[in-house]
Write a protein that holds these residues in place. Sequence first.
Motif, short mmCIF file in Angstrom:
data_model
loop_
_atom_site.label_atom_id
_atom_site.label_comp_id
_atom_site.label_asym_id
_atom_site.label_seq_id
_atom_site.Cartn_x
_atom_site.Cartn_y
_atom_site.Cartn_z
N GLY A 57 -5.66 5.13 3.33
CA GLY A 57 -5.06 3.80 3.46
C GLY A 57 -6.04 2.81 4.08
N ARG A 58 -6.73 3.25 5.11
CA ARG A 58 -7.71 2.36 5.76
C ARG A 58 -8.79 1.94 4.76
NH1 ARG A 58 -9.45 1.11 10.77
NH2 ARG A 58 -8.14 2.58 11.91
N ARG A 115 -2.88 10.25 6.38
CA ARG A 115 -3.69 10.50 7.58
C ARG A 115 -5.08 11.03 7.26
NH1 ARG A 115 0.35 10.15 11.68
NH2 ARG A 115 -1.34 9.97 13.19
N ILE A 162 0.84 -1.21 0.00
CA ILE A 162 0.00 0.00 0.00
C ILE A 162 0.87 1.26 0.00
CG2 ILE A 162 -0.23 -0.05 2.54
CD1 ILE A 162 -3.15 1.03 2.04
C1 LIG Z 1 1.30 3.58 5.55
C2 LIG Z 1 0.35 4.46 4.73
C3 LIG Z 1 -0.15 3.68 3.52
C4 LIG Z 1 -0.86 4.86 5.62
O1 LIG Z 1 -1.81 5.51 4.81
P1 LIG Z 1 -2.78 6.65 5.39
O2 LIG Z 1 -3.82 6.92 4.36
O3 LIG Z 1 -1.96 7.79 5.84
O4 LIG Z 1 -3.41 5.92 6.65
P2 LIG Z 1 -4.84 6.23 7.33
O5 LIG Z 1 -5.06 7.70 7.34
O6 LIG Z 1 -5.89 5.40 6.67
O7 LIG Z 1 -4.58 5.73 8.81
C5 LIG Z 1 -5.23 4.59 9.39
C6 LIG Z 1 -4.85 4.55 10.86
O8 LIG Z 1 -3.43 4.45 10.98
C7 LIG Z 1 -2.91 5.56 11.70
N1 LIG Z 1 -1.66 5.99 11.07
C8 LIG Z 1 -1.42 6.14 9.73
N2 LIG Z 1 -0.17 6.59 9.54
C9 LIG Z 1 0.37 6.74 10.78
C10 LIG Z 1 1.62 7.21 11.24
N3 LIG Z 1 2.55 7.61 10.39
N4 LIG Z 1 1.84 7.24 12.57
C11 LIG Z 1 0.89 6.85 13.46
N5 LIG Z 1 -0.34 6.40 13.08
C12 LIG Z 1 -0.58 6.35 11.75
C13 LIG Z 1 -3.95 6.64 11.57
O9 LIG Z 1 -3.88 7.55 12.63
C14 LIG Z 1 -5.23 5.84 11.57
O10 LIG Z 1 -5.55 5.46 12.88
P3 LIG Z 1 -7.01 5.75 13.49
O11 LIG Z 1 -7.97 5.11 12.51
O12 LIG Z 1 -6.99 5.14 14.84
O13 LIG Z 1 -7.15 7.23 13.48
C15 LIG Z 1 1.05 5.79 4.30
O14 LIG Z 1 1.64 6.37 5.42
C16 LIG Z 1 2.12 5.57 3.24
O15 LIG Z 1 1.85 5.54 2.04
N6 LIG Z 1 3.39 5.45 3.70
C17 LIG Z 1 4.53 5.34 2.80
C18 LIG Z 1 4.55 4.02 2.07
C19 LIG Z 1 4.59 2.86 3.02
O16 LIG Z 1 5.29 2.84 4.03
N7 LIG Z 1 3.80 1.83 2.65
C20 LIG Z 1 3.76 0.60 3.39
C21 LIG Z 1 4.87 -0.25 2.92
S1 LIG Z 1 4.94 -1.75 3.89
#
Ligand SMILES: CC(C)(COP(=O)(O)OP(=O)(O)OC[C@H]1O[C@@H](n2cnc3c(N)ncnc32)[C@H](O)[C@@H]1OP(=O)(O)O)[C@@H](O)C(=O)NCCC(=O)NCCS
Length: 186
Positions: free
Chosen positions: A105-106, A101, A93
């Motif tokens: 992603g969720r 945030r 993802i």
């Molecule tokens: C990991 C990733 C996909 C998360 O996507 P996102 O759209 O920001 O996530 P969401 O907003 O749907 O967050 C879902 C939950 O996770 C938590 N969360 C997301 N990123 C977080 C972070 N960096 N630190 C702490 N909590 C986090 C959110 O607070 C949320 O929790 P809640 O529902 O209790 O409020 C995004 O940060 C990303 O693309 N990262 C870079 C690529 C990566 O690392 N991919 C995974 C490779 S294994």
Amino acid sequence: MSMTNIADLVTIRPVRLEDAREILDIYAPYITDSLVTFETEVPTLEEFTNRISEISSFFPYLVAEYEGKVVGYAYAHSFRERAAYDWSVETSIYVLPEYHRFSIGRHLYEKLEALLVKQGITCAIACITYPNPDSITFHEKVGYTMCGKILKCAFKLGQWCGIVFMEKILADDIDSPKEPVSIHSV
Ligand SMILES: CC(C)(COP(=O)(O)OP(=O)(O)OC[C@H]1O[C@@H](n2cnc3c(N)ncnc32)[C@H](O)[C@@H]1OP(=O)(O)O)[C@@H](O)C(=O)NCCC(=O)NCCS
């Protein structure tokens, strides 16, 4: 625009091959500038398009679209080749940093998992760079649990790093599970 509004206005839909350029634009900086992926060279658009085509021929590959732009994507692919692993997938993802945030992603994972369950997949595995605390926290929040760690197995950008495995059971204790079917059959 509030956070809630963005999440409400994002459409999650199956990938199209024409999305490859935008998806690669999201992914490429993680190849060149981060330890998030252990890939080290940006693939050509042709190669990347072929990957999408191959993965999406059997597994779900979804994009998040906001105002006509691809802002994130998630897909599942084979975890291991050996036949007994057929019920497991590895999930992947990526969301554009400026859209982190906002629950994108969720939502991507929720739709992905619903499709995987329909296919008959029972276990989703995330293989995450260690350290990558953001991804580990995200995966914990969406129901994955830590199940394994290798401390030093990769060298990239001048440093050693490892991986953690996180697992989410999608369907538990099924006796005689049926062979999973293609995403195009569900
Ligand atoms: C990991 C990733 C996909 C998360 O996507 P996102 O759209 O920001 O996530 P969401 O907003 O749907 O967050 C879902 C939950 O996770 C938590 N969360 C997301 N990123 C977080 C972070 N960096 N630190 C702490 N909590 C986090 C959110 O607070 C949320 O929790 P809640 O529902 O209790 O409020 C995004 O940060 C990303 O693309 N990262 C870079 C690529 C990566 O690392 N991919 C995974 C490779 S294994």
